[in-house]
Design a protein around this motif. Structure first.
Motif, PDB file in Angstrom:
ATOM      1  N   LYS A 103      31.612  54.534 -13.955  1.00  0.00           N
ATOM      2  CA  LYS A 103      32.428  53.394 -14.360  1.00  0.00           C
ATOM      3  C   LYS A 103      33.906  53.757 -14.411  1.00  0.00           C
ATOM      4  O   LYS A 103      34.767  52.903 -14.279  1.00  0.00           O
ATOM      5  CB  LYS A 103      31.959  52.881 -15.721  1.00  0.00           C
ATOM      6  N   HIS A 104      34.184  55.048 -14.621  1.00  0.00           N
ATOM      7  CA  HIS A 104      35.585  55.481 -14.730  1.00  0.00           C
ATOM      8  C   HIS A 104      35.794  56.686 -13.818  1.00  0.00           C
ATOM      9  O   HIS A 104      35.021  57.634 -13.846  1.00  0.00           O
ATOM     10  CB  HIS A 104      35.909  55.854 -16.172  1.00  0.00           C
ATOM     11  N   ASP A 160      38.084  59.904 -12.220  1.00  0.00           N
ATOM     12  CA  ASP A 160      39.094  60.886 -12.593  1.00  0.00           C
ATOM     13  C   ASP A 160      39.696  61.459 -11.310  1.00  0.00           C
ATOM     14  O   ASP A 160      38.974  61.992 -10.465  1.00  0.00           O
ATOM     15  CB  ASP A 160      38.457  62.003 -13.426  1.00  0.00           C
ATOM     16  N   LYS A 172      41.083  51.236 -12.618  1.00  0.00           N
ATOM     17  CA  LYS A 172      40.556  51.847 -13.835  1.00  0.00           C
ATOM     18  C   LYS A 172      40.265  53.320 -13.567  1.00  0.00           C
ATOM     19  O   LYS A 172      39.120  53.731 -13.375  1.00  0.00           O
ATOM     20  CB  LYS A 172      39.299  51.116 -14.288  1.00  0.00           C
ATOM     21  N   VAL A 173      41.324  54.114 -13.541  1.00  0.00           N
ATOM     22  CA  VAL A 173      41.189  55.534 -13.238  1.00  0.00           C
ATOM     23  C   VAL A 173      42.040  56.363 -14.194  1.00  0.00           C
ATOM     24  O   VAL A 173      43.022  55.879 -14.759  1.00  0.00           O
ATOM     25  CB  VAL A 173      41.604  55.852 -11.782  1.00  0.00           C
ATOM     26  N   SER A 174      41.643  57.616 -14.338  1.00  0.00           N
ATOM     27  CA  SER A 174      42.432  58.596 -15.070  1.00  0.00           C
ATOM     28  C   SER A 174      43.124  59.481 -14.040  1.00  0.00           C
ATOM     29  O   SER A 174      42.461  60.033 -13.154  1.00  0.00           O
ATOM     30  CB  SER A 174      41.522  59.430 -15.975  1.00  0.00           C
TER      31      SER A 174
END
Length: 453
Positions: A229-230, A232, A253-255
């Motif tokens: 879901k996320h 990196d 929606k990323v780091s």
């Protein structure tokens, strides 16, 4: 068309090489060694001079000049050449290559500086990098703006969804709004190109070329393997390219973490991007990448201006267990080096830019492109009176073995054709073909087909 190209660097050379096959091209280059190379290797006219000089432009431009492309390394020289050209010939279409984000923001160039088209190399490459980074299995991506669709290449790996290997495509619940137009498979003879039928299937190591809109391509990627879901993403290098990519990733929606060894550049980027973590360190150092937990990152993206540094960072990342590596190269020799080194996606900077420049300015080349790391082209062909497959069903067309018709454009309708689709005069066919089959296609369509280098 009569085309003037200012600047014969890598971008200018590629443009001249492609466009000179069907148009009259004049190249202006001030560097004597580079000028001699272009004139001796291409069928173009040329002037060894400063292409931004009003005196030179006055000699070159006349009422028959259709297009001026200013693609030197200097943004300011490109803008000035376009402004001067418009004063000399208001009807000429102008294109400027821009790198600085300040010049590409908003519409000031078009509205105030007489530049009809802007090509931002870093923006184009960053856009492609973003799409590849956001999909687990994608290793190449190209937008086809003329029809509002995109092409992507996906690698079928050992970790893909259980049970899809060896099952006929007709039995797989594939997304309906996309089409598999080619499968690349390694065999004892080398890489083979397979035009898929309902009875074909995937095996580990296959590369599938798929056409569809962006949403359906992401659905295809999710079909191959479940997504986190996320995501990196770890970036190496704080170049202008990195700026564009950071801006694009801020909408997802990323780091994002970025490693840059220049402290002043880190401070600049920290002020521009609040959501990204900027780290002042050496991104080629295995200890640094290990300390950043590289093995658990989803994607390592290298955006420095140095191929050697990008290659080293990717290799270290792969050694540490990074799931996917994405990088960029400017020198053609590095394409094969990155491929042999096992880098997942390596984007050719100048080829991407040349394709975009042609799409924006020359209508008949709108869908001409080469997918990375292949010998294949995606081209648009109009069915004329001399076309030998006119009024035939697709199944009767007797196309070359490594050629597939991906789309048929009839008026305002865009059709993903089945085997019984009938090809009519006036239709535009979007064709995915191996370069070795271009001569056979020229005979079938009764036309000359330009190909990229």
């Amino acid at each position: 068309m009569n085309i003037v190209i200012i600047g014969a660097g890598n971008v200018g050379y590629l443009l001249a090489q492609i466009l000179s096959k069907q148009h009259s091209v004049t190249v202006v280059e001030r560097d004597k060694k580079r000028f001699d190379y272009v004139i001796n290797s291409l069928n173009v006219g040329g002037i060894n001079a400063n292409g931004a000089s009003p005196r030179i432009l006055n000699q070159l431009l006349n009422e028959k000049t259709d297009l001026l492309m200013a693609v030197t390394e200097s943004d300011e020289a490109n803008i000035f050449a376009c402004m001067t050209a418009k004063r000399l010939n208001p009807n000429v279409t102008t294109l400027a290559r821009m790198r600085d984000r300040e010049y590409t923001f908003g519409d000031q160039l078009e509205n105030y500086l007489s530049v009809d088209c802007i090509i931002s190399p870093e923006y184009i490459v960053a856009s492609k990098m973003k799409e590849i980074a956001m999909m687990d299995n994608a290793i190449d991506f190209e937008d086809i703006e003329a029809v509002g669709l995109s092409l992507a290449k996906f690698r079928i790996g050992p970790d893909n969804r259980h049970g899809i290997q060896g099952i006929a495509l007709k039995h797989l619940p594939l997304p309906k709004k996309c089409k598999i137009i080619m499968i690349h498979r390694m065999s004892q003879k080398g890489m083979e190109s397979i035009v898929p039928t309902d009875d074909d299937y995937f095996i580990v190591g296959d590369e599938a070329v798929v056409i569809g809109d962006r949403e359906s391509l992401r659905e295809f990627d999710k079909f191959l393997s479940p997504h986190k879901k996320h995501r990196d993403i770890l970036m190496i290098g704080g170049s202008i390219l990195a700026e564009y990519l950071l801006e694009m990733l801020s909408e997802e929606k990323v780091s994002v973490r970025l490693i840059e060894k220049d402290e002043n550049r880190c401070q600049e980027l920290s002020k521009m991007f609040d959501d990204a973590i900027i780290i002042n360190d050496n991104g080629t150092d295995p200890l640094v990448l290990r300390s950043q937990d590289a093995k658990n990152t989803d994607v390592l993206v290298c955006t420095t201006n140095n191929e050697d540094g990008n290659l080293l960072s990717c290799l270290v990342g792969k050694h540490l267990g990074v799931s996917k590596t994405v990088t960029v190269y400017t020198k053609g020799d590095y394409r094969d080096i990155f491929r042999m080194a096992g880098i997942d996606a390596a984007i050719g900077y100048y080829g991407v830019v040349a394709n975009e420049a042609i799409r924006q300015t020359v209508p008949e080349y709108e869908v001409l492109m080469t997918m990375e790391s292949t010998t294949e082209e995606f081209i648009g062909l109009t069915v004329g009176p001399r076309c030998r497959i006119k009024d035939k069903m697709l199944i009767e067309a007797n196309l070359p073995d490594r050629t597939n018709i991906a789309l048929i454009i009839t008026g305002t309708d865009i059709i993903i054709p089945g085997p019984e689709a009938v090809i009519k005069e006036g239709d535009t066919l979007l064709v995915y073909a191996d370069k070795m089959d271009i001569h056979a296609l020229e005979k079938l369509f009764g036309t000359t087909i330009p190909i990229t280098p």
